[in-house]
Each structure stands twice: as C-alpha cells, then as structure tokens.
Write an enzyme that holds these catalytic residues in place. Structure first.
Site, PDB file in Angstrom:
ATOM      1  N   SER A 119       7.779  -7.934  27.659  1.00  0.00           N
ATOM      2  CA  SER A 119       9.136  -8.228  27.183  1.00  0.00           C
ATOM      3  C   SER A 119      10.083  -7.070  27.470  1.00  0.00           C
ATOM      4  CB  SER A 119       9.112  -8.513  25.679  1.00  0.00           C
ATOM      5  OG  SER A 119       8.285  -9.607  25.388  1.00  0.00           O
ATOM      6  N   SER A 151      11.652 -16.582  16.896  1.00  0.00           N
ATOM      7  CA  SER A 151      11.196 -15.261  17.373  1.00  0.00           C
ATOM      8  C   SER A 151      12.316 -14.224  17.305  1.00  0.00           C
ATOM      9  CB  SER A 151      10.663 -15.380  18.818  1.00  0.00           C
ATOM     10  OG  SER A 151       9.607 -16.309  18.889  1.00  0.00           O
ATOM     11  N   ASP A 196       3.826 -15.639  19.406  1.00  0.00           N
ATOM     12  CA  ASP A 196       2.942 -15.354  20.536  1.00  0.00           C
ATOM     13  C   ASP A 196       1.562 -14.899  20.078  1.00  0.00           C
ATOM     14  OD1 ASP A 196       4.554 -16.115  22.608  1.00  0.00           O
ATOM     15  OD2 ASP A 196       5.190 -14.094  23.171  1.00  0.00           O
ATOM     16  N   LYS A 252       5.285 -23.410  25.419  1.00  0.00           N
ATOM     17  CA  LYS A 252       4.972 -22.162  26.110  1.00  0.00           C
ATOM     18  C   LYS A 252       4.265 -22.502  27.430  1.00  0.00           C
ATOM     19  CE  LYS A 252       6.400 -19.180  22.911  1.00  0.00           C
ATOM     20  NZ  LYS A 252       7.357 -18.081  23.158  1.00  0.00           N
ATOM     21  N   ARG A 308      -2.799 -16.264  27.207  1.00  0.00           N
ATOM     22  CA  ARG A 308      -3.026 -15.973  25.785  1.00  0.00           C
ATOM     23  C   ARG A 308      -4.213 -16.760  25.220  1.00  0.00           C
ATOM     24  NH1 ARG A 308       0.232 -12.192  24.956  1.00  0.00           N
ATOM     25  NH2 ARG A 308       2.409 -12.203  25.659  1.00  0.00           N
TER      26      ARG A 308
END
Length: 409
Positions: free
Chosen positions: A11, A182, A296, A323, A368
């Site tokens: 990020s 988020s 996340d 996602k 993930r």
C-alpha cells in the site's frame, strides 16, 4: 524469540510511486516492496513516460508535475488493484490518450465509483467493455477540479486515488464521502501526502484538497502490516513468539491492528517504537470482532479460527467479496474442505472450533488465501495449494521464509 524481516508495504509503495511521479523533482524510495504488483505499477509509469530507476532497495523516480511524458500509451495493470485504479487517475491529470487494461481477475473487480467521479470532473473516459470495469480509454486534457460526491463503501482506494489527484488539478478538489470502508488506509494516504508537501483538510465527511502539486523527497517504506499478520498469527496459534521490526508505535498501516484482535484472543502483544512482538497463549479464545477497518486480515483470522476454544465470528467484511476473489466464500469453502463447520452471511463468517484435516486448498489465484492457510498448515501438516505461486503478487519469497520459520521452530 524469532525475528522476521517483512518486505515493504504494498500500500505504501503504490502510493509513494504515484506521489513521486507527480512531484516536482527526483524522489528516492528506500526499501520499496518488489513484487508483481509493484513491478507492474513501476512498469506502467515507464510506459506513461516517467523515468523509474530500480536498484536493489532503492528506487528513484523523476517526477513530472505536468503529467505523463508520453502522448499515447497502453498500460497493462496485471492483477494490481492499486495499479488499475491509481494510474488512470494520474494519467487523467495530464495530456494525451491512454488505454488501460488488466488481467481477467482484475477486470472482474469494480471501478465504477472512481471512473464515474473522474467523468463528473470532466475527464473523457470510456469503458471499452463492461461499464465500471477495465479496459478503459482516457483522452486527458487536464482537470479543473471542483466538488464531487463519492461512495467508497467497496474500496477506500477510490478515495485515495482522488485525494492524490487533488493537488494536480487547477483548482483543487472537495470530496464528500457518503460511505467508507478500510478507513485506516485513508490515514496512510493523508500522512504520505503530507510527506510530499500537501495538507488535506477534513471536516466530517468532506475532504478538501488544495491545488499546487507535490515536492520530491526521500521516502522510506515501512514493512507490510498485512503480510506481518501471517507471522503474528503463526506465533499466536503455536504458542511461540515472533517479533517484526519496523512496525512500531509510529506505523502508518491500520492492519497492524490485527495484533489487537490476537490480544483479545489471549495472545501477549508488545508494541514499542521499533517493532511489535506477539507471544501465543496455550490456546486462543473465541470472539466476535468487527474487521471492517482491517478486512485484508480477515482470511488470516479465519485460517486460525478452528484452533480457538470457542466460535470466531468476523463481521462487517462484505467488501472482501470483491477482492482478488470472494474471500468470504473462499475461506468458508476451504475451511469446510478441512472438515471445519462454517456459516456465512452477506458480510460475516462464523467458524466453529475443530481439528482441521489435511486437504487441498483452492486459492482462486488469491495471495492472501495461500498465506493465510499456510498458517493453518503449522498445526495441520499436509495442506497443499492449487496455485502456491500466486504469492508473487505481494511476497514472492513467502514460501521460502515460511519454510525457514517452520524449520527454526
């Protein structure tokens, strides 16, 4: 105590690349993340006409406040959501004709709130396929600025893209946000914009971004907190101790809040100015937790939830359905394959305690899912993955690092 060096934040690296490209002067990024996503972002900048010199641990970007150096360009965004959302926004502030496309996975992910906002600002933007999705074409001629309303309930990246765009417009932007998921990621954006010389005013749901551009700087990239969650979870579920240096009390990333969830489950958590240490308990406790701000890390918690003494219910994570895959369904599917009882709803998942059995994990190409269920594998040997290599998106060396951890323990 085991010390784990985590690669740079995805990020932070993506935001830093945008801000460096827009800044007046030469910016150096120290310890940026090197992965498929960030390499794709840097490659996109080069195709747009920016100069990016990548040396190990040190990337130099020559900023172009007037926008892309190329009059025409085609940019392939790979699987990267930040690339696919930030680069078209950056290009829209310049002058030229630019086409953007992405992988089949990224083509499925939504863009509509962002592209609609750009169109409302006068950007000549056309979706070549499904509305609100890649591919898209932009005929850029600069942006005047003004007032817009934005729904960022699917992704905070829509708001981040527009916030970073604001200083590149002639008159600045006023953004009224009707919904936001988020939210800690927006704090990352605002803090990084300050580092590049721009202060954003916020009053309630309205963000006011001044014009005037950015100034170049030297910017150190902190370790990735989302990636660190797998190692913190590993300590928590095995009763061992792990320290991650570089993620301390001054860390920008909200996903470090995952350790607070582990703390509620009985783990010992110590955060100092230099790093964070998690020590696992004899057995984790169940809980109900709202993970809207750190969604996340939802798969990380889901993957260790069967080992808790009571049910683990994760709420307000509906945005994880859009996602890299539908992460709620992917977690439920894989936990059931491991023999665990799971229930899901539109924005929640509840996992009952159990003893996972070895099985093949269906990854859906989602990094993930792989990294989360690798943690499950610490207590359930024999778990395999249909696409283990998809970790290259954010952590190409994950399997090597995790295998070394397992051997050390």
């Amino acid at each position: 105590m085991t010390v784990i060096e985590i690669p740079g934040s995805k990020s932070v690296t993506a935001r830093a690349l945008f801000l460096a490209a827009a800044a007046d002067g030469s910016t150096v990024l120290e310890r940026p993340l090197v992965s498929d996503d960030t390499e794709g972002f840097a490659e996109g900048l080069v195709r747009l006409g920016y100069r990016v010199d990548r040396a190990p641990g040190r990337w130099r970007i020559e900023g172009r406040p007037a926008g892309p150096g190329a009059a025409e360009a085609e940019v392939y965004c790979r699987d990267g959501a930040t690339t696919a959302r930030f680069l078209p926004t950056l290009a829209a502030a310049g002058h030229g004709t630019f086409r953007f496309d992405a992988s089949a996975q990224m083509r499925r992910r939504p863009l509509a709130p962002l592209t609609r906002a750009l169109q409302e600002l006068g950007v000549d933007l056309v979706h070549e396929g499904a509305q609100g999705h890649h591919p898209l074409r932009i005929a850029a001629s600069g942006i005047k600025g003004g007032d817009i309303t934005l729904d960022a309930g699917q992704s905070s990246q829509y708001l981040t893209a527009l916030l970073m765009l604001g200083p590149l417009t002639a008159e600045g932007l006023s953004i009224d946000v009707t919904d936001l998921v988020s939210a800690p990621y927006i704090e990352i954006t605002l803090a990084m914009m300050r580092s590049f010389g721009v202060d954003v005013a916020r009053e309630g749901t309205v963000f006011t971004v001044p014009p005037g551009g950015y100034r170049a700087t030297v910017y150190p990239v902190e370790p990735d907190a989302s990636t660190a969650s797998y190692f913190f979870a590993a300590a928590a579920v095995t009763g061992r101790e792990i320290t991650v240096p570089g993620l301390g009390t001054d860390a920008l990333q909200g996903d470090l809040g995952f350790v607070d969830v582990l703390g509620r489950m009985g783990a010992e958590v110590r955060t100092t100015s230099t790093g964070t240490t998690v020590t696992g308990p004899d057995r984790l406790q169940g809980l109900t937790v709202n993970m809207r701000d750190i969604s996340d890390t939802m798969p990380t918690l889901a993957a260790i939830a069967p080992f808790a003494a009571g049910p683990v219910r994760i709420e307000d994570v509906g945005n994880t359905r859009v996602k890299e895959c539908d992460r709620l369904d992917a977690c439920a599917q894989n936990l059931r394959a491991l023999g665990i009882e799971v229930a899901t709803g539109p924005d929640w998942i509840e996992i009952r305690p159990g003893t996972p059995e070895p099985a093949a994990v269906t990854t859906h190409g989602d990094h993930r899912i792989v990294m989360s269920f690798a943690v499950t594998g610490l207590r359930t040997p024999g778990i395999t993955f249909d696409d283990p290599g998809c970790v290259r998106k954010t952590f190409p060396d994950f399997h090597e690092v995790f295998t070394a951890l397992r051997r050390a323990w």
